[in-house]
Motif scaffolding. Sequence first.
Motif, PDB file in Angstrom:
ATOM      1  N   ALA A 106       0.832  -1.209   0.000  1.00 16.10           N
ATOM      2  CA  ALA A 106       0.000   0.000   0.000  1.00 16.10           C
ATOM      3  C   ALA A 106       0.862   1.254   0.000  1.00 16.10           C
ATOM      4  CB  ALA A 106      -0.930  -0.011   1.201  1.00 16.10           C
ATOM      5  N   ASP A 107       1.956   1.250   0.763  1.00 17.61           N
ATOM      6  CA  ASP A 107       2.853   2.409   0.770  1.00 17.61           C
ATOM      7  C   ASP A 107       3.512   2.604  -0.583  1.00 17.61           C
ATOM      8  OD1 ASP A 107       2.213   2.908   3.385  1.00 17.61           O
ATOM      9  OD2 ASP A 107       4.013   1.940   4.220  1.00 17.61           O
ATOM     10  N   ALA A 108       3.900   1.522  -1.254  1.00 22.99           N
ATOM     11  CA  ALA A 108       4.528   1.631  -2.578  1.00 22.99           C
ATOM     12  C   ALA A 108       3.539   2.177  -3.600  1.00 22.99           C
ATOM     13  CB  ALA A 108       5.056   0.273  -3.017  1.00 22.99           C
ATOM     14  N   ILE A 109       2.303   1.702  -3.544  1.00 20.65           N
ATOM     15  CA  ILE A 109       1.293   2.211  -4.474  1.00 20.65           C
ATOM     16  C   ILE A 109       1.029   3.677  -4.199  1.00 20.65           C
ATOM     17  CG2 ILE A 109      -1.149   2.049  -5.107  1.00 20.65           C
ATOM     18  CD1 ILE A 109      -0.897  -0.979  -4.681  1.00 20.65           C
ATOM     19  N   ASP A 110       0.998   4.058  -2.946  1.00 19.79           N
ATOM     20  CA  ASP A 110       0.764   5.455  -2.594  1.00 19.79           C
ATOM     21  C   ASP A 110       1.912   6.335  -3.077  1.00 19.79           C
ATOM     22  OD1 ASP A 110      -0.673   7.551  -1.385  1.00 19.79           O
ATOM     23  OD2 ASP A 110       0.661   7.460   0.371  1.00 19.79           O
ATOM     24  N   ARG A 111       3.130   5.861  -2.947  1.00 20.71           N
ATOM     25  CA  ARG A 111       4.280   6.642  -3.423  1.00 20.71           C
ATOM     26  C   ARG A 111       4.249   6.783  -4.943  1.00 20.71           C
ATOM     27  NH1 ARG A 111       7.254   3.613   0.371  1.00 20.71           N
ATOM     28  NH2 ARG A 111       7.885   2.215  -1.303  1.00 20.71           N
ATOM     29  N   ASN A 112       3.898   5.733  -5.659  1.00 24.57           N
ATOM     30  CA  ASN A 112       3.855   5.800  -7.115  1.00 24.57           C
ATOM     31  C   ASN A 112       2.710   6.674  -7.606  1.00 24.57           C
ATOM     32  OD1 ASN A 112       6.062   4.191  -7.473  1.00 24.57           O
ATOM     33  ND2 ASN A 112       4.881   2.296  -7.684  1.00 24.57           N
TER      34      ASN A 112
END
Length: 135
Positions: A106-112
């Motif tokens: 979820a954090d990676a998707i949010d950063r992207n």
Amino acid sequence: MEPATLHPMATGHIPKYVTAADGSDYLFTFMVFFTVAIVILIGVAYFTLHAIPEKLAHKSNHPQFQLVGILSLLALFTHNGLFWVAAILVAGFQFPDFSSPLRAIADAIDRNGSHDTPAAAQTPINPAPKDTSDA
């Protein structure tokens, strides 16, 4: 005075467990102390037994430490062994950590998804018509 004559069937000595003339009863005194000591030892063993799941969970820094403590207390107060077995099973096994990988995804998707997009992409698709009337 004549000396007291013993009955022909009487023994020559009186056993120690027979109460003396002064009222002291050695067997009763020993049994009182022995019973109190046994009750205390059984109580300590009982509480120690119920603390085993909590000690296991505390030693391994278990994430469900509070759950193990609650189950142990329920077992202690309800005398239901099923709660104690559940506490020892929860304390003995580590559950897989599903939340950390999902949180990382979820954090990676949010950063992207939060990168600044170019200015052209930020303009609205249907811009409002300009007022061309003469005022």
